[in-house]
Design an enzyme around this catalytic site. Structure first.
Site, PDB file in Angstrom:
ATOM      1  CE  LYS A  84      -3.878   1.806   0.030  1.00 47.74           C
ATOM      2  NZ  LYS A  84      -3.280   2.929  -1.042  1.00 47.74           N
ATOM      3  CE  LYS A 120       4.638   7.448  -1.356  1.00 44.69           C
ATOM      4  NZ  LYS A 120       3.761   7.490  -0.214  1.00 44.69           N
ATOM      5  CB  THR A 204      -2.721  13.339   4.508  1.00 50.48           C
ATOM      6  OG1 THR A 204      -3.228  12.046   3.623  1.00 50.48           O
ATOM      7  CG2 THR A 204      -1.463  13.250   4.844  1.00 50.48           C
ATOM      8  CG  ASN A 235      -5.341  16.907   0.110  1.00 50.43           C
ATOM      9  OD1 ASN A 235      -5.910  17.634   0.380  1.00 50.43           O
ATOM     10  ND2 ASN A 235      -4.929  15.720   0.229  1.00 50.43           N
ATOM     11  CB  SER A 363      -6.045   4.583   1.546  1.00 51.40           C
ATOM     12  OG  SER A 363      -5.610   5.749   0.607  1.00 51.40           O
TER      13      SER A 363
END
Length: 430
Positions: A84, A120, A204, A235, A363
């Site tokens: 992930k 990643k 986040t 963000n 997520s």
């Protein structure tokens, strides 16, 4: 430079550059080894990515020419579940950087208790130079190239630097077309109408606020009136700034790739967000004083939020900051030497692997909702996020207090114990 392991290079098959993200990660692993006990037998697992894929991404440009871009997908560890981690589009993306980011995802997911390993990805590209259709072609070709190792039960990409829900939609659609069926769970961070989760966009930044609130309470730092400086106003940084301002804090300074601005009484965060949306950065915001980029680190503040790229808090900057609390919204923003300096100065650092884990937590919620085809309200998402991050932070705080170590080392102790225990229990095959 890639090379084979040797007695002179025991840490990895890559020769890390000084102060590189991978070297920073390896230094963090070294600090946790004394606390692993019998599990240290498996510690080499932490120093080596399980799988690293480098792909050529050729696309036809709008003018008919063909350009080639280099893409990466690294799966650091899959002992606790499928990989992930996000995908970033940036001109400075390297294999070494992606390896470190994947490793931090391993630690992050384990520290929070999510049933994922770490992965990643990235493409070395300046996305702002591509048209919308060129960006789509780049994304679809990259997805096809890494399709051999991703999947809802294998490795689930997500947005990162310069990627967004639209790019995740293209990735999901490309993967689905290649397997002959819709697979919403192959990525997270998708648009809501394609199986995305409510609350994901701000997750986040919300996680930065939640862990920051818990840390501030423990060091008796009231949020009402607290001065906050934010590096990076994308963000993560913008959402964190918005939530801290809503809690009564004053966001006094913001820096991004366009410049830095200061307003000691407190910036109007919604107005700054609108300015950034219209002009692409904080530079030129008339309701604040422009300052030199390096002067940002001298701004009097109580809370510092590095929410840009890795390696931003150097030893020199660690000596200069006036903050009592540092909240790592970015991945790997603090160099190991700077960590030591801030610890000596009594500056509390909430490490990235817990501080910015709100995104991967939601997520996880999205992934679960996609499998069940049952979706939660945003209030339910936020409540679950607060509960998970609050509990994870409390466990890491108690570990740090018990072992008399920093929060970062405590987070690595908690995470690495979980990863290596899974590795030991699964054993080696064949």
């Amino acid at each position: 430079m890639l090379q084979t392991a040797s007695p002179n290079n025991p840490l990895s098959y890559i020769d890390p550059q000084p102060d590189s993200p991978w070297q920073t990660y390896l230094s963090q692993v070294e600090r946790v080894l004394p606390y692993l006990g019998p599990l240290s037998r498996w510690a080499e697992t932490l120093r080596r990515p399980k799988r690293a894929l480098i792909v050529d991404v050729p696309i036809e440009m709008d003018d008919g020419t063909v350009r080639h871009f280099e893409g990466f997908r690294v799966q650091h560890n899959l002992s606790r579940g499928p990989g992930k981690g996000g995908v970033r589009y940036h001109p400075q993306v390297t294999l070494e950087e992606v390896m470190a980011l994947a490793a931090w995802m391993t630690v992050k997911n384990a520290a929070v208790g999510l049933p994922f390993g770490g992965a990643k990805g990235g493409i070395r590209v300046e996305p702002g130079e591509l048209s919308h259709k060129e960006l789509e072609r780049l994304t679809r070709r990259y997805t096809s190239e890494i399709g051999i190792i991703i999947g809802p039960q294998q490795d689930i990409p997500a947005p990162d630097v310069n990627t967004n829900p639209q790019i995740m939609a293209w990735m999901m659609d490309t993967y689905s077309m290649n397997i002959g069926g819709t697979a919403t769970g192959v990525v997270t961070g998708k648009p809501v109408q394609l199986g995305g989760s409510l609350g994901r966009v701000k997750a986040t930044g919300r996680g930065v606020f939640v862990t920051g609130r818990e840390a501030a309470r423990r060091i008796n730092l009231p949020l009402e009136g607290a001065r906050v400086a934010v590096q990076g106003f994308g963000n993560v940084g913008a959402t964190a700034a918005e939530l801290f301002a809503h809690a009564g804090a004053r966001v006094v300074a913001v820096q991004d790739h366009t410049g830095a601005v200061l307003h000691a009484p407190g910036l109007d965060v919604p107005a700054l967000q609108a300015h950034v949306q219209a002009h692409g950065g904080v530079a030129g915001f008339e309701a604040a004083q422009p300052i030199a980029r390096e002067d940002f680190w001298d701004v009097p503040c109580d809370i510092l939020i590095p929410a840009a790229l890795e390696g931003q808090i150097t030893e020199a900057r660690a000596r200069r900051t006036a903050a009592r609390l540092v909240l790592e919204g970015a991945n790997g923003p603090t160099l190991p030497g700077a960590d030591d300096i801030m610890a000596e100065r009594g500056v509390l650092v909430v490490p990235d692997v817990i501080c910015n884990a709100g995104g991967v937590t939601v997520s996880y919620f999205e992934w679960v909702q996609d499998f069940s085809s049952f979706f939660w309200s945003e209030d339910e998402i936020n409540a679950r996020l607060d509960k998970i991050l609050g509990g994870a932070f409390a466990h890491i705080w108690d570990t740090a207090d018990r072992l008399k170590i920093t929060l970062r080392t405590a987070a690595f102790v908690v995470a690495c114990e979980r990863v290596l225990q899974a590795r030991a229990e699964r054993g080696l095959y064949p």
